[in-house]
Design an enzyme around this catalytic site. Structure first.
Site, short mmCIF file in Angstrom:
data_model
loop_
_atom_site.label_atom_id
_atom_site.label_comp_id
_atom_site.label_asym_id
_atom_site.label_seq_id
_atom_site.Cartn_x
_atom_site.Cartn_y
_atom_site.Cartn_z
N HIS A 114 0.82 -1.21 0.00
CA HIS A 114 0.00 0.00 0.00
C HIS A 114 0.85 1.27 0.00
CE1 HIS A 114 -3.44 2.54 1.68
NE2 HIS A 114 -3.95 1.98 0.60
N LYS A 116 3.27 4.42 -1.17
CA LYS A 116 3.37 5.33 -2.32
C LYS A 116 4.65 6.13 -2.16
CE LYS A 116 -1.26 4.58 -1.92
NZ LYS A 116 -1.98 4.04 -0.74
N ASP A 121 17.31 9.85 -8.25
CA ASP A 121 18.75 10.13 -8.17
C ASP A 121 19.28 10.16 -6.74
OD1 ASP A 121 18.95 10.20 -10.88
OD2 ASP A 121 19.11 12.38 -11.06
N HIS A 295 -8.96 10.80 0.77
CA HIS A 295 -7.98 9.72 0.74
C HIS A 295 -6.77 10.08 1.60
CE1 HIS A 295 -5.26 6.75 -1.42
NE2 HIS A 295 -6.36 6.04 -1.24
N LYS A 297 -4.11 10.78 4.68
CA LYS A 297 -3.55 10.07 5.84
C LYS A 297 -2.50 10.99 6.47
CE LYS A 297 -4.13 6.76 2.34
NZ LYS A 297 -5.53 6.53 2.48
N ASP A 302 0.30 19.89 18.01
CA ASP A 302 0.85 21.15 18.49
C ASP A 302 1.43 21.94 17.33
OD1 ASP A 302 -0.03 20.49 21.02
OD2 ASP A 302 1.87 19.64 21.66
#
Length: 420
Positions: A114, A116, A121, A295, A297, A302
């Protein structure tokens, strides 16, 4: 988490949605001179997917080492004809969980790659929740996603790069030095103390790092003094996560949750809503994002702690999927992410009130209790189901280059064609 530590003097930039993410990634790939490494759950054959293939094909053709890893379930619709121009140019496509469907279903549906991640380089990395598909662009329509990613430069990139090579069974090779490296000046943003972010790269797997991402969330909640904002698309956390939230509120911390109010999957909304009366009862502010599916996350704590990544706060991400996040200690990045979340909350979200959850039938509360405990122990039950090892198969060249001994590669290629 012993293999990785906080890295200082990083430059980090928040990217919101595909409109900011894709142009930045594609421009950096076009400028790549040595290597491009990508991990993604979804790679679709649409406008964004074709644009990605084109820039990767061009990079491979000019001698850049290209490796892209996709999940065998999330990218099941890919076919050989779509990826062949890239493999013909010398790029490699890796498939996580290369298994043919059984009775029309993917055997490893609940064990997914899952993450991404993009690394270019050894100098630039992207990490977040954005897949390579049109679904993250506004032109996709009402079902387009609200999401975030981060572009990072600095010492933490080498941690991410090394991890990505290990994931495909290779050791990270030393990055070649170019003549221009001798004259390259430190990026101007690194000279600004506000941009010298401390970044920690964390992952979750099903062996040594099962709880790393959840642990960092828990540490942040326990250390929070004033304000916490969490925006998460699939929210059904563990009991200890709920307890840490309750304890934070009891200390006087303002805790806001921005959850899905217009999800693309209705069961997501139902699952989260079973917790609403409890969350509101302990003093958590619950907001539902209304504009489009979320979608995201991400979280801020603080004025200095933030996280961006692929991990939801549900049993699948916290106990089954392979995930990756970064944790950032940086005031400027925190302010940028917080400003975006404040805008999402005030302009596009509706607060769930006590009146919304008061008059529910006793059977609802019984169902809520049963479902909570079922989902709480679901990962343990799933681990009892025998599955094949989560190996990665590689498609290195076109079909005519495959020899009779390349069964692993051939299986992956066959799988990409057979999945519905």
């Amino acid at each position: 988490m012993t293999e990785r530590s906080w890295r200082e003097d990083n430059a980090i930039r928040l990217l919101e949605n595909g409109e900011e993410f894709f142009p930045a990634v594609f421009d950096d790939i076009r400028a790549a001179q040595q290597e491009v490494i990508i991990e993604t759950f979804i790679w679709w054959e649409d406008a964004i997917g074709r644009a990605l293939r084109q820039v990767l094909e061009e990079a491979a053709a000019r001698g850049v080492k290209v490796d892209i890893t996709v999940d065998g379930h999330g990218s099941a619709l890919l076919n050989k004809g779509f990826i062949q121009p890239l493999t013909d140019a010398g790029g490699r496509v890796h498939v996580f969980g290369p298994m043919a469907p059984k009775f029309g279903k993917h055997p490893n549906l609940l064990h997914r790659l899952h993450r991404k991640i993009v690394v270019i380089d050894g100098a630039i990395a992207y990490i977040g929740g954005i897949n390579f598909s049109d679904a993250h662009m506004r032109y996709y329509g009402p079902e387009s996603k609200q999401d975030y990613a981060a572009r990072v430069q600095g010492p933490v990139v080498e941690d991410i790069r090394r991890f990505c090579y290990q994931a495909i069974g290779e050791s990270a090779r030393p990055r070649r030095r170019r003549l221009t490296d001798m004259f390259r000046r430190v990026p101007s943003e690194w000279l600004n103390p506000r941009a010298a972010a401390q970044v920690l790269f964390i992952t979750r797997d099903n062996t040594r790092h099962r709880h790393d991402i959840e642990t960092m969330y828990l540490m942040a909640l326990r250390a929070a003094e004033r304000d916490v904002v969490i925006m998460n698309s699939y929210f059904y956390p563990s009991y200890r996560f709920l307890r840490a939230m309750r304890q934070a509120v009891q200390r006087g911390v303002r805790l806001r949750l921005i959850l899905q109010g217009n999800p693309d999957k209705q069961y997501v909304k139902f699952a989260s809503r079973t917790l609403y009366d409890y969350l509101i009862g302990i003093g958590v502010e619950v907001w539902e994002y209304q504009e489009r599916p979320s979608h995201a996350k991400v979280a801020v704590v603080d004025d200095h702690w933030a996280t961006v990544g692929s991990s939801n706060l549900d049993p699948f991400s916290l106990a089954l999927n392979l995930e990756a996040n970064i944790v950032v200690r940086d005031h400027a990045f925190n302010r940028t992410l917080r400003a975006s979340l404040d805008h999402v909350q005030t302009q596009h979200s509706r607060r769930v009130t006590r009146a919304d959850v008061m008059h529910r039938h006793p059977l609802w509360h019984l169902w809520r209790t049963i479902s909570f405990h079922l989902l709480r122990y679901l990962p343990k039950l799933i681990r009892l189901i025998p599955v094949k090892s989560m190996r990665v198969a590689t498609i290195a060249r076109a079909q005519e280059d495959l020899g009779p001994g390349d069964r692993k590669i051939g299986h992956a290629e066959q799988k990409l064609n057979r999945l519905p």
